[in-house]
Scaffold this motif. Structure first.
Motif, mmCIF file in Angstrom:
data_model
loop_
_atom_site.group_PDB
_atom_site.id
_atom_site.type_symbol
_atom_site.label_atom_id
_atom_site.label_comp_id
_atom_site.label_asym_id
_atom_site.label_seq_id
_atom_site.Cartn_x
_atom_site.Cartn_y
_atom_site.Cartn_z
ATOM 1 N N GLU A 1 0.845 -1.192 0.000
ATOM 2 C CA GLU A 1 0.000 0.000 0.000
ATOM 3 C C GLU A 1 0.879 1.240 0.000
ATOM 4 N N GLN B 1 -9.302 5.908 -2.407
ATOM 5 C CA GLN B 1 -9.101 6.381 -1.040
ATOM 6 C C GLN B 1 -10.202 7.359 -0.624
ATOM 7 N N TYR C 1 -6.113 7.284 -5.755
ATOM 8 C CA TYR C 1 -6.586 8.419 -4.961
ATOM 9 C C TYR C 1 -8.113 8.430 -4.886
ATOM 10 N N ASP D 1 -13.242 5.302 0.125
ATOM 11 C CA ASP D 1 -13.103 4.616 1.409
ATOM 12 C C ASP D 1 -13.398 5.551 2.574
#
Length: 398
Positions: A194, A274, A271, A277
């Motif tokens: 990650e 993310q 991105y 999330d």
């Protein structure tokens, strides 16, 4: 006099105010003309407001009225711009070593003032422009190819001519320095599988480095402007908009399409995941929202401001130390991108379109030295090149 920032209807602009904190009427009228009729960017309005503020300070110190200026009373303004000294003050030779304004800065200030008077001459018949301009007469034997189209037309030129110095080479970043900046934002940890650090920051600087976009253009992009390859080459659409809260926008209001690498497209996808999330897609219409947003500081998901980016640059300078130049700015990525394209053999008109320049002369003036310098460097081996000429003299006549 001073330059005052004004926020009207959610948009930021600038004006010139006097000691009474009220706008200077003639200057504000011209600035409004730039905003509405010329659709000038906020940065352009700010620059012109700063120039007119300096002009009004000079008029006040010299005891002149703005609509009664003559060429002899205008000329000392150049000295004031260059030295910063009040009107009528002359420096002694011993004190002449102070910092002087760049001639390009002086030219920009004078251009703004002359444009101000051209406007008032056309609209209100203020006679000052007639004293600061003259009808040009072309000398010499050279005649342009389209000179016949200008017959019968008077060409007005400023009576004050400023000698512009040749453009110096623009500052560049080396590939190692670019990589150091990107790694200073985020790195891929193969052991954990990650990213560690800020993917948003890495994506922003990687976009600037790979596309050559201006910072305002990059900050004004939305997720819907990023198009995945799907078997082709991914690209970013640079769409002129006027709705960024911080005034970030596309210069010249020109649409263009910039093709990017698969690596940059994958970084944008990372991105985007993310953000999802973190629940960004539930808080707003993520597809039509700005790409670069606040994640920690300020209001969450608010569009990123240029000031925040420059704060990030200052942080990276402290973190990376001597690995990067002390004075680098986000615009250095644009210079580096254009120079790399020209050194790779890309044609000037292709680079012009990718950068969004309105005229190819801008591209040549800023970056023409790159290919020219490479060609001149190739002549360093002229002795080896000419060595093959030995013994060939007269061979064609025998």
């Amino acid at each position: 006099m001073g330059v005052q920032r004004v926020v009207a209807d959610g948009e930021r602009t600038w004006t010139v105010v006097g000691e009474d904190h009220l706008p200077a009427g003639p200057a504000e009228e011209y600035l409004e003309f730039l905003r509405v009729a010329q659709r000038a960017s906020p940065n352009t309005v700010r620059s012109y407001a700063a120039s007119l503020s300096r002009w009004w300070d000079y008029l006040t110190a010299a005891g002149l009225s703005w609509d009664e200026v003559t060429l002899p009373s205008f000329t000392p303004f150049l000295t004031v711009l260059r030295t910063g000294d009040p009107p009528g003050v002359s420096r002694l030779p011993a004190g002449a070593g102070g910092q002087m304004a760049a001639e390009s800065t002086v030219a920009a200030r004078v251009t703004a003032v002359l444009s101000f008077y051209r406007y008032h001459a056309d609209v209100h018949q203020v006679p000052v422009a007639g004293r600061l301009y003259r009808v040009s007469t072309r000398g010499g034997s050279y005649v342009p190819g389209l000179a016949h189209l200008q017959r019968g037309r008077d060409q007005l030129r400023p009576a004050v001519r400023l000698r512009r110095h040749a453009c110096r080479p623009v500052p560049l970043l080396t590939p190692l320095q670019v990589e150091a900046i990107l790694d200073g934002c985020a790195r891929w940890d193969a052991a954990c599988g990650e990213w560690t650090g800020s993917v948003r920051d890495r994506l922003m600087f990687a976009t600037l480095a790979e596309t050559g976009m201006r910072l305002g253009e990059c900050l004004s992009t939305r997720h819907c402007d990023w198009h995945a390859g799907r078997g082709g080459t991914p690209f970013i659409e640079v769409v002129p908009r006027q709705d960024h809260p911080a005034g970030a926008r596309v210069k010249n209001s020109r649409y263009r399409r910039i093709h990017i690498s698969d690596e940059l497209e994958r970084l944008h996808s990372e991105y985007l995941w993310q953000l999802c999330d973190a629940g960004a897609h539930q808080a707003l219409d993520l597809e039509n929202h700005f790409v670069f947003v606040n994640l920690c500081r300020g209001r969450w998901l608010a569009p990123l401001r240029p000031e925040t980016v420059y704060d990030l640059v200052a942080t990276l300078k402290r973190r990376l130390g001597s690995a990067v130049p002390d004075g680098w700015t986000p615009h250095w990525f644009r210079h580096t991108h254009a120079s790399a394209l020209l050194l790779s053999g890309a044609r000037e008109h292709v680079v012009m379109r990718r950068l969004g320049h309105a005229d190819i002369q801008t591209t040549l003036s800023l970056y023409g030295w790159v290919s020219e310098d490479a060609e001149l460097a190739a002549l360093a081996g002229w002795r080896r090149f000419c060595a093959g000429w030995d013994g060939r003299q007269g061979s064609s006549g025998e």
